[in-house]
Write an enzyme that holds these catalytic residues in place. Structure first.
Site, short mmCIF file in Angstrom:
data_model
loop_
_atom_site.label_atom_id
_atom_site.label_comp_id
_atom_site.label_asym_id
_atom_site.label_seq_id
_atom_site.Cartn_x
_atom_site.Cartn_y
_atom_site.Cartn_z
N ARG A 1 -4.25 -1.22 -2.09
CA ARG A 1 -5.65 -1.14 -1.72
C ARG A 1 -6.04 0.33 -1.59
NH1 ARG A 1 -6.08 -5.40 -3.43
NH2 ARG A 1 -6.77 -7.37 -2.44
N GLU B 1 -15.10 0.67 -4.95
CA GLU B 1 -14.98 0.07 -6.29
C GLU B 1 -16.22 -0.75 -6.61
OE1 GLU B 1 -10.09 -0.36 -6.04
OE2 GLU B 1 -11.34 -2.16 -6.03
N HIS C 1 -8.68 -0.96 -11.34
CA HIS C 1 -8.22 -2.15 -10.61
C HIS C 1 -7.87 -3.29 -11.57
CE1 HIS C 1 -8.46 -4.06 -6.37
NE2 HIS C 1 -7.59 -4.73 -7.10
#
Length: 327
Positions: free
Chosen positions: A242, A271, A290
């Site tokens: 994370r 994000e 990601h």
């Protein structure tokens, strides 16, 4: 609790984060009653979309205490993810809402990307690929170009932070490369064949430090100025967990000053990435958007787990529950 299915309503709040070019279709999502799909959901839209629903499925949409208080019908939150920091678990507990995640679905994919990043760094693949495309090899005086540093993984020390399913998989792959594996984890595992170390030793001893831990108050900004200052100048930081695990300014400063040699990141604090993130133009910093969990096989496994979680809840025997609902 056995649910009656006739009027069971489900909302899927961020379907666009799960399916790419319709490679997974809405028909593949289990629902015993009415189900509505939304590609993305703005925070201002969340309540209106789920206030009459018994179940909500989401990936990164935040389900806060304020939202929960306005949705009295809500009894179930299913996550298209392993992480659950977007859900207020205390509020869910108080409201009697069961929250289920999809643990372990992405283990192989995340471990794979972790080593793709590590190998990219140590083999200088982008630099050599760029040279070939720019005709440097065509114009080379020698058959082999030796203009960018490369290094073997064998005998290097890798510190694995977190020893859940992903951390275990990464440690196993590292062993296959004949690396020296160190592990730091909040709970002592019973079957860990690797040396357990403090967080300070994990940073100071590492040639590579890789993060596979949840985002908690204890792991927030774990990669900070103090810990980065303990590292070897040749060290590499890898984060596929994370974004909040990393103090981005501290990492950018460490890269810029040569405190460490490089960083490989699949996650950021914000994000999609913000234009002003200090890591955007940081030296020797590889960033991917990601995608560690993105292989089709991985997402198909995710859908299977999410479906099973919801089905099990409706049948009165929920699985992968991450909270303790009071009602």
């Amino acid at each position: 609790m056995q649910m009656h299915n006739k009027h069971f309503k489900t909302a899927v709040l961020d379907w666009a984060t799960v399916s790419s070019n319709n490679d997974i279709t809405p028909e593949e999502i289990y629902s015993p009653g009415e189900i509505k799909f939304y590609d993305l959901t703005d925070p201002s839209q969340t309540v209106s979309r789920i206030k009459d629903c018994e179940a909500v499925l989401c990936n990164k949409v935040k389900i806060t205490a304020q939202i929960i208080s306005q949705c009295p019908s809500l009894r179930y939150i299913g996550l298209f993810a392993t992480g659950y920091n977007n859900i207020d678990l205390d509020a869910a507990n108080a409201a009697g809402i069961t929250v289920c995640n999809a643990g372990s679905y992405s283990t192989d994919a995340v471990a794979q990307l972790t080593f793709a990043m590590i190998l990219t760094h140590y083999c200088s693949i982008p630099a050599y690929t760029s040279d070939v495309k720019n005709n440097a090899w065509i114009n080379s005086a020698t058959f082999s170009m030796l203009c960018h540093p490369m290094s073997e993984l064998s005998s290097k020390t890798i510190s694995v932070i977190g020893y859940g399913s992903i951390g275990r998989a990464v440690a196993k792959i590292a062993s296959a490369f004949n690396m020296n594996v160190l592990v730091h984890t909040r709970t002592t595992p019973e079957d860990c064949p690797y040396r357990l170390v403090s967080i300070e030793e994990a940073f100071s001893a590492a040639d590579i430090i890789t993060f596979h831990c949840p985002l908690t108050p204890q792991t927030q900004n774990l990669v900070n100025q103090k810990h980065l200052g303990m590292m070897k100048k040749s060290a590499l930081v890898v984060n596929t967990s994370r974004g909040g695990v990393v103090d981005e300014k501290a990492l950018a400063d460490a890269l810029g000053s040569g405190t460490i040699a490089g960083a490989c990141l699949d996650v950021l604090n914000q994000e999609p990435m913000s234009a002003d993130t200090p890591l955007r133009d940081a030296k020797n910093c590889l960033i991917t958007p990601h995608i560690a969990w993105a292989p089709l096989e991985t997402r198909q496994r995710l859908i299977s787990i999410v479906n099973n979680n919801l089905r099990s809840f409706i049948e009165g025997n929920p699985s992968n529950v991450i909270n303790s609902p009071h009602k």
